[in-house]
Enzyme design. Structure first.
Site, PDB file in Angstrom:
ATOM      1  N   GLU A 148      -9.822   6.813   2.491  1.00 56.44           N
ATOM      2  CA  GLU A 148     -10.750   5.832   3.030  1.00 56.44           C
ATOM      3  C   GLU A 148      -9.933   4.625   3.464  1.00 56.44           C
ATOM      4  O   GLU A 148      -8.831   4.411   2.967  1.00 56.44           O
ATOM      5  CB  GLU A 148     -11.768   5.411   1.962  1.00 56.44           C
ATOM      6  CG  GLU A 148     -11.302   4.283   1.014  1.00 56.44           C
ATOM      7  CD  GLU A 148     -10.119   4.652   0.130  1.00 56.44           C
ATOM      8  OE1 GLU A 148      -9.905   5.872  -0.082  1.00 56.44           O
ATOM      9  OE2 GLU A 148      -9.406   3.753  -0.344  1.00 56.44           O
ATOM     10  N   LYS A 207       0.812  -1.225   0.000  1.00 57.74           N
ATOM     11  CA  LYS A 207       0.000   0.000   0.000  1.00 57.74           C
ATOM     12  C   LYS A 207       0.846   1.277   0.000  1.00 57.74           C
ATOM     13  O   LYS A 207       0.463   2.293  -0.576  1.00 57.74           O
ATOM     14  CB  LYS A 207      -0.926   0.013   1.216  1.00 57.74           C
ATOM     15  CG  LYS A 207      -2.035  -1.023   1.165  1.00 57.74           C
ATOM     16  CD  LYS A 207      -3.124  -0.607   0.195  1.00 57.74           C
ATOM     17  CE  LYS A 207      -4.293  -1.591   0.211  1.00 57.74           C
ATOM     18  NZ  LYS A 207      -5.211  -1.333  -0.923  1.00 57.74           N
ATOM     19  N   SER A 251       1.684  -9.725  -0.951  1.00 56.87           N
ATOM     20  CA  SER A 251       1.371  -8.295  -0.850  1.00 56.87           C
ATOM     21  C   SER A 251       1.533  -7.711   0.545  1.00 56.87           C
ATOM     22  O   SER A 251       1.768  -6.521   0.696  1.00 56.87           O
ATOM     23  CB  SER A 251      -0.060  -8.053  -1.340  1.00 56.87           C
ATOM     24  OG  SER A 251      -0.961  -8.859  -0.607  1.00 56.87           O
TER      25      SER A 251
END
Lengths: 253, 393
Positions: free
Chosen positions: B111, B89, B377
């Protein structure tokens, strides 16, 4: 001529009222329309409820959520409106987000609108250019006027473009906000009403967002053709139900 | 035919910017500037420097020997779990915070669902000294207390989204509403390859560092740039977009997307958007999304909080429709078992999202000389409680 276009020719400031179909109760739709017309409202926006209404504040979103819980759908709304033209001559506009309309089928939706006597649509998340390229002819085929929004941030060039493809009025969002988010108008907003009014557009301007009473209605319509009340009416419905619509309207005009 | 975005912001039939006029100036400003800004040498230099020294890139491409033996193929793990804040991220939030600065924005909104993107956003805001407001569903705030605490420690304001189903999609709605109300000074850092154009493309470009590194790392290790397969999990789809990016138009590389089937595709408790979704509009993008026959957006379910988004990025909707990528549905149980297996075989505790990608090995057989790259990830620290509950540890 479309009922919206006829109404826009009348020499007075227009009051348009928004409510969410299926709220407060599932079967209130027809009675609310009749009451509003009887009490001198000029145009009605029927809100087609959506699970994720991005441009709306808490009041309209909550009424949408309740309407969905009550079982409201596009099909139910069209069934409720089936005989509306026997009792109402007021211009009727459906305001809804694009996804439910896409699922119904854009052409099928337009056809159903025509069958029950809807005059126009406001679809906040259908971009102007997508409408212009893909859907304009379908709307025309079924006699529907598409209403576009402008905001204080919309450039003069874009306002001219929107004016050029508008056939009814331009929905002038009073401030950079979601619905129901403010009380009263500041000078920068009335300046914006005046600035756009001076552009001499072919389409009349009707102001929405932030109008809740006689004073804001008068302020909003000083330079424009009319104003739309949404959240304040929903609040009225949430407290009083569908009774006393007459007092609500009298207090505005 | 390219699988990348076209000049109009579409991937085949999907994408575009289906936004209310109130958002048009914000999105248009970004659309007109993002490619120009990203091409500036000073932007590139700042982005690369932060990825190297702050995030810790390049992330290793690790040959998983024991996992490879078990499945009789050659498995490489792209270790995004080793990044600062524990997942891919941060690649995107670093890029977007630099973008926001260059656009003169002073206030950042985001968000978050499970809180991973919220933490990654709060992190870069702290780094740059910018105000940070994170919208998070009221239900998620209760479920993800440690990440809420992290965001607060990093100086962010966490605002509960109390509308609708009070989860990720509603947090996204609230962030969009905030942006409507603050059109001038605010930049919205979307956390995945979703939302109106140019977001899917911009986020994909920031995440593309993943496949850019895979190319040269694989060249070093195997003497070729292209693996036979790349596997990544897909919720909104940002790690998959990054892992696929430089291979989108290389037909010899087969792309596999693992979706969260929850309790099973037909169970009613699932987040497998490509299988269960229909074309429609969510958060300003035309894509596949889970919805009722009347077009109301429904609430997905997955044991993994990072995969339970009712839509999928438009790039992935197009990869699915054109069959460029193979989509595999992985249930909660399959993912959890494969997560535990990686712990035992390789000493790596993966995020449950990434465990969905690993579970593909239980459904598909690869040849012994196939080179299969899995995008790992994120790391599993955030998921310990769920692992503990699931395995009664």
């Amino acid at each position: 001529m479309n009922r919206i276009q006829e109404k826009l020719k009348v020499n007075k400031k227009l009051l348009s009222i928004y409510f969410s179909a299926g709220y407060p109760s599932m079967d209130d739709t027809v009675e609310i329309i009749q009451e509003l017309e009887k009490n001198g409202v000029d145009m009605i926006e029927i809100g087609l409820p959506f699970s994720d209404p991005l441009a709306d504040g808490p009041t309209i979103q909550e009424s949408s959520t309740q309407a969905l819980k009550n079982g409201m759908t596009s099909q139910v709304l069209f069934n409720q409106l089936k005989s509306i033209r026997d009792s109402a001559t007021i211009p009727l506009v459906i305001m809804g987000y694009f996804n439910p309309i896409l699922q119904y089928g854009v052409e099928a939706f337009c056809k159903s609108c025509q069958e029950v006597g809807i005059d126009g649509l406001i679809i906040p998340d259908l971009p102007v250019d997508v409408y212009d390229t893909h859907y304009k002819s379908t709307f025309k085929k079924y006699g529907l006027i598409n209403i576009f929004l402008i905001t204080p941030q919309t450039s003069a060039d874009r306002i001219r473009y929107i004016d050029s493809i508008s056939e009814g009025f331009i929905y002038m969002v009073s401030s950079s906000s979601t619905t129901g988010g403010q009380v009263g108008f500041q000078k920068e907003q009335t300046d914006y009403f005046e600035r756009v009014a001076k552009m001499n557009l072919k389409s009349p301007l009707i102001v929405g967002f932030g109008i809740s009473n006689h004073d804001t209605f008068t302020q909003a319509t000083q330079h424009t053709k009319g104003a739309i009340i949404g959240s304040a009416f929903i609040k009225h419905l949430s407290v009083k139900g569908i009774k006393n619509i007459d007092t609500f309207v009298k207090n505005i005009l | 035919m390219s699988y990348n975005v076209d000049s109009q912001g579409y991937y085949g039939d999907f994408g575009g910017a289906f936004i209310p006029e109130m958002l048009y100036p914000n999105v248009e400003e970004l659309r007109l500037n993002y490619l120009k800004v990203m091409a500036e040498p000073s932007f590139q230099a700042a982005f690369n420097a932060l990825l190297k020294d702050y995030v810790g890139r390049p992330s290793p491409l690790y040959f998983a020997k024991r996992l490879s033996e078990k499945y009789n193929t050659k498995i490489y793990l792209k270790r995004e779990d080793l990044n600062h804040t524990g997942a891919h991220k941060i690649n995107n939030t670093i890029g977007q915070i630099l973008m926001a600065q260059r656009l003169g924005k002073t206030r950042i909104i985001a968000e978050t669902g499970a809180g991973q993107h919220g933490v990654a956003t709060a992190t870069v805001c702290a780094l740059m000294g910018l105000e940070c407001i994170v919208y998070m569903g009221a239900i998620d705030i209760k479920r993800q207390a440690p990440n809420v605490a992290r965001m607060k420690m990093l100086g962010a304001t966490v605002v509960p989204a109390n509308s609708g189903s009070k989860t990720l999609k509603d947090a996204t709605n609230e962030a969009i509403r905030d942006w409507i109300n603050n059109p001038v000074n605010t930049h919205y850092i979307i956390g995945s390859v979703v939302g109106p154009h140019p977001y899917p493309d911009m986020v994909a470009r920031f995440q593309a560092v993943i496949s850019e590194e895979i190319q040269w790392q694989l060249q070093d290790k195997e003497g070729r740039k292209e693996p036979d397969y790349i596997i990544a999990c897909v919720g909104g789809g940002s790690n998959a977009a990054g892992a696929f990016y430089h291979y989108l138009d290389s037909p010899s590389v087969q792309l596999i997307a693992a979706e969260a089937a929850g309790l099973g595709i037909d169970s009613g408790e699932s987040a497998a958007t490509s299988f269960l979704g229909k074309e429609g509009i969510i958060h300003g993008s035309k894509t596949l999304l889970m919805q009722t026959s009347d077009g109301q957006i429904t609430e997905p379910y997955s044991i993994s909080a990072g995969l339970d988004y009712p839509g999928v990025g438009p790039m992935h909707a197009n990869l699915y429709k054109t069959k460029r990528a193979e989509f595999v549905a992985i249930t909660d149980d399959q993912a959890m078992a494969s997560g535990l297996e990686l712990c035992k075989l390789e000493g790596i505790i993966p995020a449950i999202e990434s465990s969905h990608a690993l579970a593909v090995f239980k459904q598909k057989t690869f040849k012994p000389d196939d080179i299969v790259v899995v995008s790992l990830s994120g790391r599993g620290d955030k998921d310990l409680e769920t692992y503990m509950r699931h395995f009664e540890l």
